[in-house]
Write an enzyme that holds these catalytic residues in place. Structure first.
Site, PDB file in Angstrom:
ATOM      1  N   LYS A  41      -6.396   6.185  11.099  1.00  0.00           N
ATOM      2  CA  LYS A  41      -7.803   5.950  11.448  1.00  0.00           C
ATOM      3  C   LYS A  41      -7.856   5.593  12.927  1.00  0.00           C
ATOM      4  CE  LYS A  41     -10.255   3.839   7.597  1.00  0.00           C
ATOM      5  NZ  LYS A  41     -10.815   2.574   7.079  1.00  0.00           N
TER       6      LYS A  41
ATOM      7  N   GLU B 249       4.189   3.985   6.057  1.00  0.00           N
ATOM      8  CA  GLU B 249       2.953   3.219   5.849  1.00  0.00           C
ATOM      9  C   GLU B 249       1.913   4.082   5.146  1.00  0.00           C
ATOM     10  OE1 GLU B 249       1.427   0.649   5.666  1.00  0.00           O
ATOM     11  OE2 GLU B 249       1.965  -0.863   7.146  1.00  0.00           O
ATOM     12  N   ASP B 250       0.994   3.419   4.466  1.00  0.00           N
ATOM     13  CA  ASP B 250      -0.110   4.160   3.864  1.00  0.00           C
ATOM     14  C   ASP B 250      -1.214   4.435   4.879  1.00  0.00           C
ATOM     15  OD1 ASP B 250      -0.329   1.339   3.736  1.00  0.00           O
ATOM     16  OD2 ASP B 250      -2.059   1.504   2.426  1.00  0.00           O
TER      17      ASP B 250
ATOM     18  N   ASP C 182      -5.813  -0.254  -1.679  1.00  0.00           N
ATOM     19  CA  ASP C 182      -6.607  -1.123  -2.559  1.00  0.00           C
ATOM     20  C   ASP C 182      -7.919  -1.570  -1.934  1.00  0.00           C
ATOM     21  OD1 ASP C 182      -5.379  -2.933  -0.623  1.00  0.00           O
ATOM     22  OD2 ASP C 182      -6.108  -4.544  -1.925  1.00  0.00           O
TER      23      ASP C 182
ATOM     24  N   GLY D 155       0.778  -1.244   0.000  1.00  0.00           N
ATOM     25  CA  GLY D 155       0.000   0.000   0.000  1.00  0.00           C
ATOM     26  C   GLY D 155       0.805   1.287   0.000  1.00  0.00           C
TER      27      GLY D 155
ATOM     28  N   VAL E  28     -11.381   3.529   2.312  1.00  0.00           N
ATOM     29  CA  VAL E  28     -10.689   4.438   1.387  1.00  0.00           C
ATOM     30  C   VAL E  28      -9.759   3.664   0.452  1.00  0.00           C
ATOM     31  CG1 VAL E  28     -10.844   6.534   2.759  1.00  0.00           C
ATOM     32  CG2 VAL E  28      -8.972   4.937   3.200  1.00  0.00           C
TER      33      VAL E  28
ATOM     34  N   ASP F 199      -4.445   1.537  10.998  1.00  0.00           N
ATOM     35  CA  ASP F 199      -5.864   1.236  11.215  1.00  0.00           C
ATOM     36  C   ASP F 199      -6.016   0.616  12.610  1.00  0.00           C
ATOM     37  OD1 ASP F 199      -8.521   0.531  10.845  1.00  0.00           O
ATOM     38  OD2 ASP F 199      -8.234  -0.415   8.927  1.00  0.00           O
TER      39      ASP F 199
HETATM   40  C1  PRP Z   1      -2.708  -2.148   5.175  1.00  0.00           C
HETATM   41  C2  PRP Z   1      -1.673  -1.084   5.515  1.00  0.00           C
HETATM   42  C3  PRP Z   1      -1.078  -1.568   6.800  1.00  0.00           C
HETATM   43  C4  PRP Z   1      -2.225  -2.316   7.435  1.00  0.00           C
HETATM   44  C5  PRP Z   1      -2.807  -1.447   8.479  1.00  0.00           C
HETATM   45  O1  PRP Z   1      -2.086  -3.172   4.488  1.00  0.00           O
HETATM   46  O2  PRP Z   1      -0.695  -0.955   4.509  1.00  0.00           O
HETATM   47  O3  PRP Z   1       0.013  -2.432   6.587  1.00  0.00           O
HETATM   48  O4  PRP Z   1      -3.207  -2.580   6.434  1.00  0.00           O
HETATM   49  O5  PRP Z   1      -3.875  -2.102   9.100  1.00  0.00           O
HETATM   50  P1  PRP Z   1      -3.862  -2.431  10.650  1.00  0.00           P
HETATM   51  O6  PRP Z   1      -3.436  -1.173  11.365  1.00  0.00           O
HETATM   52  O7  PRP Z   1      -5.307  -2.791  10.923  1.00  0.00           O
HETATM   53  O8  PRP Z   1      -2.932  -3.567  10.897  1.00  0.00           O
HETATM   54  P2  PRP Z   1      -2.906  -4.347   3.780  1.00  0.00           P
HETATM   55  O9  PRP Z   1      -2.976  -5.532   4.706  1.00  0.00           O
HETATM   56  O10 PRP Z   1      -4.192  -3.816   3.263  1.00  0.00           O
HETATM   57  O11 PRP Z   1      -1.928  -4.762   2.582  1.00  0.00           O
HETATM   58  P3  PRP Z   1      -1.393  -3.863   1.366  1.00  0.00           P
HETATM   59  O12 PRP Z   1      -0.443  -2.850   1.951  1.00  0.00           O
HETATM   60  O13 PRP Z   1      -0.685  -4.847   0.475  1.00  0.00           O
HETATM   61  O14 PRP Z   1      -2.568  -3.230   0.701  1.00  0.00           O
END
Ligand code: PRP
Length: 184
Positions: free
Chosen positions: A134, A102-103, A162, A47, A156, A106
């Site tokens: 978030k 990080e993107d 994604d 991400g 989002v 959450d």
């Molecule tokens: C997203 C994002 C973080 C994680 C955050 O990755 O890049 O790594 O979720 O979520 P959390 O705080 O609830 O742990 P994702 O698992 O969607 O993979 P991606 O980066 O390949 O899209």
């Protein structure tokens, strides 16, 4: 909004211009905080790939980059506490000033685990920079040192983020229409 991806976007949350302006400020702040140092920026794939590219170009100090990929096992739209390293860093971080990029922060599960792993490798310092935060969804006590935008609890996508591996290439961050993920 006309293309095949955009018909599934309810509205634009953060425009290209808002992203560019904020990342410029973040770059200035990190450059000032790390003046005289050479931080190693660690992008957590996938991400963060677009944010990483723009953030590093907003820095006026030298830096190095490295990448890792993790997967969190969770159902649907939430991550769980279980995290797996799919791709590890290429270089050692021992003695380095590391900034994890990080993107989105959450639940905090992914970063909480990752920080334990990275701290055990004895970096000189370890900080977290996230484009989106978030806080309403947090289950682990983790706070980012640099936050681009605090966002509401909406799904989002875009600018690297994604849904089902799609929408990462939208140049802005948009809110996905709920029927897109409710019907799958
Ligand atoms: C997203 C994002 C973080 C994680 C955050 O990755 O890049 O790594 O979720 O979520 P959390 O705080 O609830 O742990 P994702 O698992 O969607 O993979 P991606 O980066 O390949 O899209």
């Amino acid at each position: 909004m006309s293309n095949i991806m955009e018909k599934n976007i309810d509205h634009v949350l953060l425009s290209e211009e808002e992203l560019r302006d904020r990342i410029r400020v973040m770059g200035d702040q990190i450059s000032a905080d790390y003046a005289g140092k050479e931080p190693m920026l660690v992008s957590v794939l996938r991400g963060s790939y677009i944010f990483m590219a723009d953030l590093t170009r907003a820095l006026s100090i030298p830096c190095t980059v490295d990448f890792m990929a993790v997967s969190s096992y969770g159902s649907g739209t939430t991550s769980s506490g279980q995290v797996n390293i799919i791709k590890d860093l290429s270089d050692s971080i021992e003695g380095k000033d590391v900034i994890v990029v990080e993107d989105i922060l959450d639940s905090g599960n992914t970063l909480h685990y990752l920080f334990q792993v990275l701290q055990a490798r004895h970096p000189a310092s370890l900080r977290l920079c996230t484009l989106l935060d978030k806080p309403s969804r947090r289950v682990k006590p983790i706070k980012a040192d640099y936050v681009g935008f605090t966002v509401p609890d909406k799904f989002v996508v875009g600018y690297g983020l994604d849904y089902d591996e799609r929408y990462r290439n939208l140049p802005y961050i948009g809110v996905l229409k709920p029927q897109v993920y409710q019907n799958s």
